[in-house]
Design a protein around this motif. Structure first.
Motif, mmCIF file in Angstrom:
data_model
loop_
_atom_site.group_PDB
_atom_site.id
_atom_site.type_symbol
_atom_site.label_atom_id
_atom_site.label_comp_id
_atom_site.label_asym_id
_atom_site.label_seq_id
_atom_site.Cartn_x
_atom_site.Cartn_y
_atom_site.Cartn_z
ATOM 1 N N LEU A 85 0.838 -1.201 0.000
ATOM 2 C CA LEU A 85 0.000 0.000 0.000
ATOM 3 C C LEU A 85 0.869 1.245 0.000
ATOM 4 O O LEU A 85 0.605 2.190 -0.762
ATOM 5 C CB LEU A 85 -0.941 -0.011 1.205
ATOM 6 C CG LEU A 85 -1.873 1.197 1.341
ATOM 7 C CD1 LEU A 85 -2.786 1.315 0.120
ATOM 8 C CD2 LEU A 85 -2.690 1.087 2.611
ATOM 9 N N LYS A 86 1.891 1.280 0.831
ATOM 10 C CA LYS A 86 2.798 2.434 0.868
ATOM 11 C C LYS A 86 3.420 2.680 -0.501
ATOM 12 O O LYS A 86 3.511 3.810 -0.962
ATOM 13 C CB LYS A 86 3.911 2.212 1.895
ATOM 14 C CG LYS A 86 3.488 2.355 3.328
ATOM 15 C CD LYS A 86 4.697 2.159 4.222
ATOM 16 C CE LYS A 86 4.344 2.144 5.671
ATOM 17 N NZ LYS A 86 5.528 1.930 6.529
ATOM 18 N N LYS A 87 3.828 1.591 -1.146
ATOM 19 C CA LYS A 87 4.476 1.710 -2.451
ATOM 20 C C LYS A 87 3.499 2.234 -3.504
ATOM 21 O O LYS A 87 3.859 3.075 -4.321
ATOM 22 C CB LYS A 87 5.035 0.351 -2.876
ATOM 23 C CG LYS A 87 5.891 0.389 -4.105
ATOM 24 C CD LYS A 87 6.511 -0.981 -4.385
ATOM 25 C CE LYS A 87 7.362 -0.937 -5.623
ATOM 26 N NZ LYS A 87 7.965 -2.236 -5.925
ATOM 27 N N SER A 88 2.247 1.749 -3.488
ATOM 28 C CA SER A 88 1.268 2.206 -4.485
ATOM 29 C C SER A 88 0.897 3.663 -4.279
ATOM 30 O O SER A 88 0.648 4.385 -5.249
ATOM 31 C CB SER A 88 0.028 1.313 -4.471
ATOM 32 O OG SER A 88 -0.703 1.496 -3.283
ATOM 33 N N VAL A 89 0.872 4.128 -3.043
ATOM 34 C CA VAL A 89 0.540 5.512 -2.764
ATOM 35 C C VAL A 89 1.681 6.450 -3.154
ATOM 36 O O VAL A 89 1.463 7.541 -3.673
ATOM 37 C CB VAL A 89 0.172 5.701 -1.261
ATOM 38 C CG1 VAL A 89 0.073 7.164 -0.895
ATOM 39 C CG2 VAL A 89 -1.132 4.995 -0.957
ATOM 40 N N SER A 90 2.902 5.999 -2.941
ATOM 41 C CA SER A 90 4.065 6.844 -3.251
ATOM 42 C C SER A 90 4.418 6.827 -4.734
ATOM 43 O O SER A 90 5.339 7.510 -5.154
ATOM 44 C CB SER A 90 5.273 6.399 -2.427
ATOM 45 O OG SER A 90 5.729 5.133 -2.851
ATOM 46 N N GLY A 91 3.686 6.059 -5.521
ATOM 47 C CA GLY A 91 3.899 6.042 -6.961
ATOM 48 C C GLY A 91 4.960 5.050 -7.415
ATOM 49 O O GLY A 91 5.414 5.084 -8.540
ATOM 50 N N GLY A 92 5.343 4.137 -6.535
ATOM 51 C CA GLY A 92 6.391 3.179 -6.870
ATOM 52 C C GLY A 92 5.924 1.993 -7.644
ATOM 53 O O GLY A 92 4.858 1.695 -7.946
#
Length: 92
Positions: A85-92
């Protein structure tokens, strides 16, 4: 996005009726709430963890009167996002 939008998107993606999808979403939310109420945490790998946290009793101040008040200890729900989730939010 609100709850109705979420239900509509899930129903469309899965090709299921909105009423069936709404029942599922309501059940999911209810089961998470029951688990937290029982002191359990709910772990959804990649998405995150729902848990309860304890807040200690403390002294506060009434903003209208300035009077000191005692705020009781309490338990509050919390969410800790997972790596995916963190990665998808940060655009990764």
């Amino acid at each position: 996005m609100n709850k109705s939008d979420l239900i509509a998107r899930i129903a469309e993606e899965l090709g299921r009726p909105k009423t069936e999808t709404e029942a599922f979403v309501n059940s999911l939310i209810g089961q998470i709430g029951k688990a937290l109420g029982a002191g359990e945490s709910v772990v959804l790998p990649g998405f995150g963890t729902f848990e309860t946290r304890s807040r200690a009793a403390r002294t506060g101040r009434n903003p209208q009167t300035g009077a000191t008040i005692e705020i009781a200890a309490s338990k509050v729900p919390a969410f800790k996002p997972g790596a995916v989730l963190k990665k998808s939010v940060s655009g990764g």
